[in-house]
Scaffold this active site. Sequence first.
Site, PDB file in Angstrom:
ATOM      1  N   LYS A 132       0.828  -1.203   0.000  1.00 27.92           N
ATOM      2  CA  LYS A 132       0.000   0.000   0.000  1.00 27.92           C
ATOM      3  C   LYS A 132       0.865   1.258   0.000  1.00 27.92           C
ATOM      4  O   LYS A 132       0.694   2.150  -0.839  1.00 27.92           O
ATOM      5  CB  LYS A 132      -0.951  -0.008   1.214  1.00 27.92           C
ATOM      6  CG  LYS A 132      -1.896   1.172   1.272  1.00 27.92           C
ATOM      7  CD  LYS A 132      -1.386   2.225   2.220  1.00 27.92           C
ATOM      8  CE  LYS A 132      -2.232   3.480   2.138  1.00 27.92           C
ATOM      9  NZ  LYS A 132      -1.740   4.524   3.054  1.00 27.92           N
ATOM     10  N   ASP A 157      -6.141   0.284   0.391  1.00 28.26           N
ATOM     11  CA  ASP A 157      -6.230   0.693   1.789  1.00 28.26           C
ATOM     12  C   ASP A 157      -7.591   0.256   2.326  1.00 28.26           C
ATOM     13  O   ASP A 157      -8.289  -0.525   1.690  1.00 28.26           O
ATOM     14  CB  ASP A 157      -6.063   2.205   1.892  1.00 28.26           C
ATOM     15  CG  ASP A 157      -7.230   2.936   1.269  1.00 28.26           C
ATOM     16  OD1 ASP A 157      -8.041   2.295   0.567  1.00 28.26           O
ATOM     17  OD2 ASP A 157      -7.357   4.146   1.473  1.00 28.26           O
TER      18      ASP A 157
END
Length: 221
Positions: free
Chosen positions: A128, A147
């Site tokens: 991420k 996310d």
Amino acid sequence: MNITRKKTTQSKRALEILATLEHLYPEATCSLTYETPVQLLVATILSAQCTDERVNQVTPNLFARFPDASSLANAPREDLEILIRSTGFYRNKAKNIQGACQKIVSEFGGEVPQQMEKLLSLPGVARKTANVVLAHGFGIIQGVTVDTHVKRLSGRLGLTKETDPIKIERDLMTLLPQPDWENFSIRIIYHGRAVCKARKPDCDRCKLAHLCPSAEIKSTR
DNA sequence: ATCCCGAGGG
DNA sequence: CCCTCTGGAT
């Protein structure tokens, strides 16, 4: 044949979702404030389980005192912890920021590396964070940022059945054209914050409702 | 699966 | 009180 046809249908729907999001949030960008790739990396580490608004509240003071990798690497740990405390997980985050900056100084000449593998070798950095830094810091689209918002909305929109962020990313990479990977993420995040909220999704005002298998139709009973 | 962890909303 | 916020390491 069935699988191919199914995938094509899903991909088409994903594109419709993206087109709607682009119309809805034409100006969407990374909402963290930063001046350099190092600062972007630090802000992104701080953004774990924390609103970007709160991150932007602490980073001006943080970067005023410790603007680059070497100053962050040499900062007293406790000073870092105090400066970032309100973002939560502050001990882990301070340790990771410092560890990452020390490695950036000792192995990468004080600059954030632009290779996925090197980024992933930094403490506190996984897909991420690496995707965010590559996309917004260097314009390199290597994957889809997954996310909490991307995870939640992808599930609700029926774009994946997976719960593991890595597998969700793989599904989205298959569904979307590579140049749009980060465009999709950034706008999904905007939509997740404003409309498709975790607690009480506002399906009545959602422009994606007609494309969403999870949308609540209130008129039927 | 669990832990890290503060702040704000409901 | 409980849940959530641009997660990652053990």
